[in-house]
Every structure is written in C-alpha cells, then in structure tokens.
Design a protein around this motif. Structure first.
Motif, PDB file in Angstrom:
ATOM      1  N   ALA A  15     -13.730  78.350 102.167  1.00 25.57           N
ATOM      2  CA  ALA A  15     -12.428  78.715 102.722  1.00 25.57           C
ATOM      3  C   ALA A  15     -12.258  80.229 102.703  1.00 25.57           C
ATOM      4  O   ALA A  15     -12.653  80.888 101.736  1.00 25.57           O
ATOM      5  CB  ALA A  15     -11.315  78.053 101.923  1.00 25.57           C
ATOM      6  N   TYR A  17      -5.190  68.306 112.186  1.00 29.35           N
ATOM      7  CA  TYR A  17      -4.273  69.020 113.076  1.00 29.35           C
ATOM      8  C   TYR A  17      -3.276  68.034 113.669  1.00 29.35           C
ATOM      9  O   TYR A  17      -3.653  66.948 114.112  1.00 29.35           O
ATOM     10  CB  TYR A  17      -5.028  69.697 114.222  1.00 29.35           C
ATOM     11  N   ILE A  43     -10.061  68.748 107.428  1.00 30.62           N
ATOM     12  CA  ILE A  43      -9.148  69.510 108.283  1.00 30.62           C
ATOM     13  C   ILE A  43      -8.401  68.520 109.166  1.00 30.62           C
ATOM     14  O   ILE A  43      -9.016  67.653 109.799  1.00 30.62           O
ATOM     15  CB  ILE A  43      -9.901  70.521 109.174  1.00 30.62           C
ATOM     16  N   ILE A  60     -15.490  72.216 108.214  1.00 28.28           N
ATOM     17  CA  ILE A  60     -15.702  71.383 107.033  1.00 28.28           C
ATOM     18  C   ILE A  60     -17.047  71.730 106.401  1.00 28.28           C
ATOM     19  O   ILE A  60     -18.064  71.859 107.089  1.00 28.28           O
ATOM     20  CB  ILE A  60     -15.647  69.890 107.415  1.00 28.28           C
ATOM     21  N   PHE A  81      -7.652  80.914 109.431  1.00 26.69           N
ATOM     22  CA  PHE A  81      -7.847  79.470 109.310  1.00 26.69           C
ATOM     23  C   PHE A  81      -7.747  78.731 110.648  1.00 26.69           C
ATOM     24  O   PHE A  81      -7.793  77.500 110.673  1.00 26.69           O
ATOM     25  CB  PHE A  81      -6.835  78.889 108.320  1.00 26.69           C
ATOM     26  N   ALA A  92      -1.348  72.372 110.788  1.00 23.81           N
ATOM     27  CA  ALA A  92      -2.708  72.256 110.271  1.00 23.81           C
ATOM     28  C   ALA A  92      -2.677  71.898 108.789  1.00 23.81           C
ATOM     29  O   ALA A  92      -1.759  72.284 108.067  1.00 23.81           O
ATOM     30  CB  ALA A  92      -3.461  73.564 110.473  1.00 23.81           C
ATOM     31  N   ILE A 152     -14.104  73.803 102.109  1.00 21.66           N
ATOM     32  CA  ILE A 152     -13.193  73.002 102.928  1.00 21.66           C
ATOM     33  C   ILE A 152     -13.769  71.597 103.066  1.00 21.66           C
ATOM     34  O   ILE A 152     -14.888  71.417 103.540  1.00 21.66           O
ATOM     35  CB  ILE A 152     -12.989  73.645 104.306  1.00 21.66           C
ATOM     36  N   PHE A 162      -5.513  71.848 105.519  1.00 20.55           N
ATOM     37  CA  PHE A 162      -6.848  72.092 104.989  1.00 20.55           C
ATOM     38  C   PHE A 162      -6.888  71.589 103.549  1.00 20.55           C
ATOM     39  O   PHE A 162      -6.093  72.031 102.716  1.00 20.55           O
ATOM     40  CB  PHE A 162      -7.187  73.584 105.022  1.00 20.55           C
TER      41      PHE A 162
END
Length: 217
Positions: free
Chosen positions: A8, A143, A141, A4, A113, A128, A138, A130
C-alpha cells in the motif's frame, strides 16, 4: 493505482484524530481505508454511522478504520458533529465517529490509491475500500458507485475470510460465513490428487480431487 498483493502507498495526512503516518502508525494491524464522495451527503452519512457503530467489532479483529474524502478538516469536524447530535439512522443515535477521517483537499492520498475515477467524477472520490494486512500489503479492493452505499457487514465478512486464509492457509467458498467449512488448496500433482481423494475421511471431505473441504478446529 495499487493492485491486490502490492504494498500500500505510504502517506502522511491530517485527520480528525490528528496527523497520521501510514503505514508506520499501523504496524501489526489490519487496516480498512475507505473513501467517500463528500461530507454532508446522505449516502455517506448512513455509511459513516454504520462503520462507526461497528468500529469496536473491527478492532476485535485487530483492524483499524480510516476514512477519506476530498474535503477540509473543518468540514469533516462539522459533519461528524452533525452525525452525533442530529442524525438517527436505523435506531443508531448519537453515534460518535472515533476513527480518523483524512483531509485530502489536494487529492494526494486519493490519487495514490486510485480513488478518483474521471468517468464518475474528477472532483470527488468514488466509494473505494482497501483492506490492508499487517505487512502493509493490499489484500482486497472494492469499488462502489456514488449512488449506492456499502454493505459494511460484507466488508467485515471479507476481512474475517482474509484473516482465516492467512492464518490457516486455506480458501473460503462462495457465501462463506465464519464457522463454515473451508477449502483445502488443491494438490499439485496427479499422485497427490489420487492420495487426497483416497484419504478423505474425518479430517476432510472431497467433492472431487480438486475440491476438498475441512472444518477449522
């Protein structure tokens, strides 16, 4: 794996909507890049139907969607045709996926990524997400494990919260929803802390010197 606040990773990739160059093709836009384990799988199918049904809502927030899995382009195309022609999920029928889905057979983008997590699988990407801002930074994030689908409304809420923080220089509290009061950044000195509490009134209110809220106009 990018974190973060970092830029990117850039990439060029074949997709179901033609070749894309990221971030050049998305300058000035927010982007949600999300991976799924595989085409023709049940959880992924429900996610794609839901994302696709909300695509216009994301676009109203100046945000584009990009999907990805470690599958070939023909597999993507066949799967998306099946979704449109055969699958009905929660009264969503005939849903056409109009955002690009990346072909990533060599795992190039997934590796950039950090979408591959060997303890889960070394041949499939995890779920994931983003969220990337117009400056290609970014901002969030997420997951999810392979067994559990994403809450797309929560991803939308988080996008709006990030946009609100960026535009107004504020923070958002737990369970914040668009239209709720926002948090004013805490003061940076003892004097400002005392002044903040003493001047609380119509424009903002404080629960304590470090926790003050206001309504956005």
């Amino acid at each position: 794996m990018p974190l973060i606040g970092e830029e990117a990773p850039s990439f060029k990739a074949k997709t179901t909507m033609g070749t894309i160059n990221f971030p050049d093709d998305y300058k000035g836009k927010w982007v949600i890049l999300f991976s799924h384990p595989a085409d023709f799988t049940p959880v992924c199918t429900t996610e794609f139907i839901t994302f696709a049904s909300m695509q216009e809502e994301f676009r109203k927030r100046n945000c584009e969607l990009i999907g990805l899995s470690i599958d070939g382009l023909f597999s993507h195309i066949a799967w998306l045709r099946t979704i449109k022609e055969k699958i009905v999920y929660k009264d969503m029928k005939g849903v056409e996926v109009k955002f690009p889905v990346i072909e990533d057979i060599k795992m190039d983008v997934a590796k950039k990524f950090g979408m591959l997590q060997p303890a889960a699988s070394d041949t499939q990407a995890v779920r994931a997400v983003f969220i990337i801002d117009p400056e290609s930074k970014i901002r969030a994030i997420l997951y999810y494990p392979m067994s559990n689908g994403r809450e797309v409304n929560e991803i939308m809420r988080l996008l709006i919260a990030l946009q609100t923080s960026t535009e107004h220089g504020v923070a958002t509290p737990a369970n914040w929803q668009p239209g709720d009061d926002v948090i004013i950044p805490p003061p940076g000195s003892c004097g400002l802390a005392q002044e903040r509490v003493e001047k609380a009134g119509e424009d903002y209110y404080c629960l304590d010197w470090f926790l003050c809220f206001k309504k956005l106009k």
